[in-house]
Scaffold this motif. Structure first.
Motif, PDB file in Angstrom:
ATOM      1  N   LYS A  59       0.857  -1.198   0.000  1.00  0.00           N
ATOM      2  CA  LYS A  59       0.000   0.000   0.000  1.00  0.00           C
ATOM      3  C   LYS A  59       0.892   1.246   0.000  1.00  0.00           C
ATOM      4  N   GLY A  60       0.513   2.220  -0.802  1.00  0.00           N
ATOM      5  CA  GLY A  60       1.278   3.463  -0.857  1.00  0.00           C
ATOM      6  C   GLY A  60       2.752   3.192  -1.091  1.00  0.00           C
ATOM      7  N   ASP A  61       3.588   3.820  -0.278  1.00  0.00           N
ATOM      8  CA  ASP A  61       5.049   3.629  -0.393  1.00  0.00           C
ATOM      9  C   ASP A  61       5.562   2.646   0.654  1.00  0.00           C
ATOM     10  N   ASN A  62       4.693   1.810   1.167  1.00  0.00           N
ATOM     11  CA  ASN A  62       5.119   0.896   2.229  1.00  0.00           C
ATOM     12  C   ASN A  62       6.289   0.020   1.796  1.00  0.00           C
ATOM     13  N   GLU A  63       6.275  -0.424   0.537  1.00  0.00           N
ATOM     14  CA  GLU A  63       7.350  -1.322   0.088  1.00  0.00           C
ATOM     15  C   GLU A  63       8.701  -0.602   0.072  1.00  0.00           C
ATOM     16  N   GLU A  64       8.667   0.708  -0.155  1.00  0.00           N
ATOM     17  CA  GLU A  64       9.920   1.490  -0.111  1.00  0.00           C
ATOM     18  C   GLU A  64      10.455   1.520   1.323  1.00  0.00           C
ATOM     19  N   LEU A  65       9.538   1.730   2.271  1.00  0.00           N
ATOM     20  CA  LEU A  65       9.950   1.783   3.671  1.00  0.00           C
ATOM     21  C   LEU A  65      10.493   0.422   4.122  1.00  0.00           C
ATOM     22  N   VAL A  66       9.806  -0.635   3.740  1.00  0.00           N
ATOM     23  CA  VAL A  66      10.274  -1.975   4.134  1.00  0.00           C
ATOM     24  C   VAL A  66      11.655  -2.229   3.539  1.00  0.00           C
ATOM     25  N   GLY A  67      11.845  -1.853   2.274  1.00  0.00           N
ATOM     26  CA  GLY A  67      13.152  -2.023   1.629  1.00  0.00           C
ATOM     27  C   GLY A  67      14.236  -1.235   2.350  1.00  0.00           C
ATOM     28  N   ASN A  68      13.920  -0.001   2.732  1.00  0.00           N
ATOM     29  CA  ASN A  68      14.898   0.819   3.451  1.00  0.00           C
ATOM     30  C   ASN A  68      15.248   0.221   4.810  1.00  0.00           C
ATOM     31  N   LEU A  69      14.246  -0.329   5.484  1.00  0.00           N
ATOM     32  CA  LEU A  69      14.502  -0.942   6.791  1.00  0.00           C
ATOM     33  C   LEU A  69      15.380  -2.186   6.647  1.00  0.00           C
ATOM     34  N   ILE A  70      15.171  -2.947   5.594  1.00  0.00           N
ATOM     35  CA  ILE A  70      15.998  -4.140   5.365  1.00  0.00           C
ATOM     36  C   ILE A  70      17.443  -3.721   5.075  1.00  0.00           C
ATOM     37  N   GLU A  71      17.594  -2.687   4.259  1.00  0.00           N
ATOM     38  CA  GLU A  71      18.947  -2.189   3.981  1.00  0.00           C
ATOM     39  C   GLU A  71      19.620  -1.694   5.257  1.00  0.00           C
ATOM     40  N   PHE A  72      18.839  -1.076   6.119  1.00  0.00           N
ATOM     41  CA  PHE A  72      19.388  -0.647   7.412  1.00  0.00           C
ATOM     42  C   PHE A  72      19.857  -1.854   8.220  1.00  0.00           C
ATOM     43  N   LEU A  73      19.029  -2.893   8.254  1.00  0.00           N
ATOM     44  CA  LEU A  73      19.401  -4.106   9.000  1.00  0.00           C
ATOM     45  C   LEU A  73      20.690  -4.715   8.445  1.00  0.00           C
ATOM     46  N   LEU A  74      20.828  -4.689   7.122  1.00  0.00           N
ATOM     47  CA  LEU A  74      21.986  -5.302   6.469  1.00  0.00           C
ATOM     48  C   LEU A  74      23.195  -4.368   6.455  1.00  0.00           C
ATOM     49  N   ASN A  75      22.959  -3.151   6.972  1.00  0.00           N
ATOM     50  CA  ASN A  75      24.037  -2.158   7.031  1.00  0.00           C
ATOM     51  C   ASN A  75      24.561  -1.800   5.647  1.00  0.00           C
ATOM     52  N   THR A  76      23.646  -1.760   4.668  1.00  0.00           N
ATOM     53  CA  THR A  76      24.055  -1.342   3.323  1.00  0.00           C
ATOM     54  C   THR A  76      23.481   0.025   2.983  1.00  0.00           C
ATOM     55  N   ASP A  77      22.851   0.675   3.967  1.00  0.00           N
ATOM     56  CA  ASP A  77      22.208   1.968   3.694  1.00  0.00           C
ATOM     57  C   ASP A  77      23.234   3.090   3.640  1.00  0.00           C
TER      58      ASP A  77
END
Lengths: 298, 303
Positions: A280-298
């Motif tokens: 919904k909306g930009d939720n997938e962008e937020l989830v992707g950003n959070l995963i990148e944060f977890l993986l320390n690739t942000d």
């Protein structure tokens, strides 16, 4: 004039006078409006096009940018975490498909286990725990963060449901963890009665800073979110529209719903993570950003 | 001996004068005569129908009230209608049915509402088309909103279903949209009928607060503090009646031949046997207070 003539004059007067006097009655009888026939009873107020809620846009997919070696992400399921399997499923799928390991933590005997497990993983996901963390667990978590480990914590407002025994209130127990990171979560839920995108508790949020976490996040849809209070050492990541209200504060404001403190990110909702809601909306962008944060690739 | 031409002309002039005087006199007295006759005719049938909306609203009670309103519309002797409301609401479909019947009635005759003990949620929705709402000072009024209840996943029985949404009727998203749509409808109806009177915003209405009658009058949710008799007196005044009889809605329905068909048709379809509440486990309620439904998902769970 003869007497008969007078009688005729009186008769003419009487006839004309009577005719004119009762003409109103006759006319009103002839032209009296008939009882109106039945009309359609549904006014414009009930017109479907006026009331039917629009279907929200669902599009896009989660993209994880940046490369890193295989990592192990621990998902806490040992603290009576609310619907953790449902809410972590998308995260698990994306992490797994990108070559990483996902491990659910839910041992039969927890004593000493958490401290051992966190030393074996690269990142930790905590979703709405309703059981308190022990002092030893909190210390282990702090040590993990201080050594560079990343944590994403999803909190939520207290919930009240009804079962056969009456009302049951469920409260998320994150306060003792969050105090270490200059972030505090409210207990009430946020809502918006002006232009909400679902029911009143479905609210929209947008980026509050230029952080990588908020990149391409212009319109996130949250389902049951609480507000976060952020100290000087932490940074707001997402905020709501100014017309958003709080069930406890009862005042309109832009509430912070996601914040970062170093290696820790806190989000005020976890329902947006589910398979039903993550597109919904930009939720997938937020989830992707959070995963990148977890993986320390942000 | 024939009359002389001059005598004949004088007689014609005399007759013409008498006719003109009669016309003028008749025109002057005509309105009084019309009013007197009208009043005499009306005296025998000036009726105010008092129709009760009582207790929790189901489709059965909605049918009864709708039939009484239909009878009131069709019965020429009914000059105005007073709705006596003592209801916390019920199912949304029941509230909508009564609302539509009240709306149809208000298009034809003055409709005035009188709140006795409570007019909340669907009970309030139903009376919105009334041109004036009287309430007792302490009666709970308002609570503009709906509650969605849908069944939980139930694995207790083995069953085979024909589609993914057969058991629960749709996804949580679908249900959210249904609740949202009905909320928009309810709030929209309040703004449509009472927007000019309201001293609170649409967002405040949508909060679904319940107000005591005195506060409801202050903020425009209702119009006047008053009793049933006040409502009847106002309805009579609106209908232009000096003398009238107040009769119950059930009495109006009994004496109306037009409604017997509607009642018969209702019996044929057997609404009691097909009570939506017993068939559809997923319910959307316009109800103030706790529903008596078994455990399920309450979509607007509050903190």
């Amino acid at each position: 004039m003869r007497p008969g003539e007078w009688a005729r004059l009186v008769a003419v007067f009487a006839i004309v006078f009577a005719a004119v006097s009762v003409s109103g009655v006759v006319i009103s009888g002839v032209f009296m409006p008939q009882p109106p026939s039945e009309q359609p009873t549904s006014p414009g107020v009930l017109a479907p096009e006026r009331n039917l809620a629009p279907t929200p846009v669902e599009a896009g997919s989660i993209e994880v940018n940046g490369t890193t070696s295989q990592q192990t992400i621990l998902i806490d399921a040992a603290h009576q975490n609310t619907q953790v399997r449902d809410r972590a499923q998308v995260l698990t799928d994306v992490l797994t498909s990108n070559g990483h390991q996902v491990s659910y933590y839910n041992p039969e005997n927890k004593i000493g286990q958490f401290e051992n497990r966190v030393s074996e993983v690269d990142a930790i996901v905590i979703i709405a725990p309703t059981q308190r963390y022990t002092q030893a667990e909190r210390t282990a978590l702090n040590d993990f963060v201080n050594e560079g480990g990343r944590v994403v914590l999803f909190t939520e407002p207290k919930r009240t449901s009804v079962n056969l025994f009456g009302e049951v209130t469920t409260r998320v127990r994150t306060e003792s963890i969050l105090t270490s990171y200059a972030i505090s979560a409210g207990t009430g839920y946020l809502y918006n009665l002006n232009g909400n995108v679902g029911t009143f508790q479905t609210i929209a949020a947008t980026s509050a800073s230029n952080q990588r976490l908020a990149e391409n996040v212009e319109n996130v849809t949250l389902y049951t979110s609480t507000s976060l209070t952020v100290g000087d050492e932490a940074t707001p990541v997402l905020e709501t529209q100014p017309t958003t209200n709080s069930s406890t504060l009862r005042s309109n404001a832009s509430y912070t719903v996601a914040a970062r403190h170093g290696n820790v990110v806190v989000v005020g909702d976890s329902e947006f993570l589910t398979e039903q809601n993550y597109r919904k909306g930009d939720n997938e962008e937020l989830v992707g950003n959070l995963i990148e944060f977890l993986l320390n690739t942000d | 001996m024939s009359p002389s031409p001059s005598g004949s002309q004088a007689r014609r002039g005399l007759y013409l004068g008498v006719i003109i005087i009669a016309l003028i006199a008749g025109s002057v007295t005509s309105p009084y005569v019309t009013r007197a006759v009208d009043s005499a005719v009306r005296d025998g049938q000036n009726t105010i129908a008092v129709i009760e909306i009582d207790g929790r609203m189901t489709i059965d009670t909605a049918e009864t009230v709708s039939n009484q309103l239909y009878a009131a519309r069709q019965n020429d002797s009914v000059e105005a209608v007073v709705l006596r409301v003592n209801s916390p609401g019920g199912t949304i479909s029941a509230a909508e049915s009564v609302y539509m019947a009240v709306n149809a009635t208000a298009r034809q005759k003055p409709v005035v509402a009188s709140v006795g003990s409570i007019a909340a949620s669907g009970g309030y929705f139903s009376l919105l088309p009334a041109e004036r709402i009287y309430t007792t000072p302490g009666a709970p009024v308002g609570n503009v909103g709906v509650i969605g209840v849908r069944p939980a996943e139930d694995g207790a029985e083995e069953r085979i279903v024909s589609g993914p949404d057969k058991i629960r009727g749709g996804t949580k998203d679908d249900f959210r949209r249904q609740v949202q749509s009905l909320q928009r409808e309810f709030v929209g109806a309040v703004m449509f009928h009472r927007g000019d009177e309201l001293m609170i915003s649409q967002a405040q209405v949508a909060h679904a607060k319940v107000y005591i009658g005195a506060r409801a009058v202050q903020n425009g949710i209702a119009d006047r503090v008053g009793s049933l008799h006040d409502a009847i007196a106002y309805a009579a005044a609106r209908a232009g009646l000096e003398r009238y009889t107040a009769v119950s809605g059930s009495a109006v329905a009994r004496t109306s031949s037009t409604v017997s068909f509607a009642v018969a048709a209702q019996n044929e379809t057997g609404p009691a046997a097909l009570d939506a509440a017993t068939v559809d486990r997923r319910r959307i309620l316009a109800l103030y207070g706790q529903s008596d439904t078994p455990a399920g998902v309450v979509t607007n769970a509050t903190g």
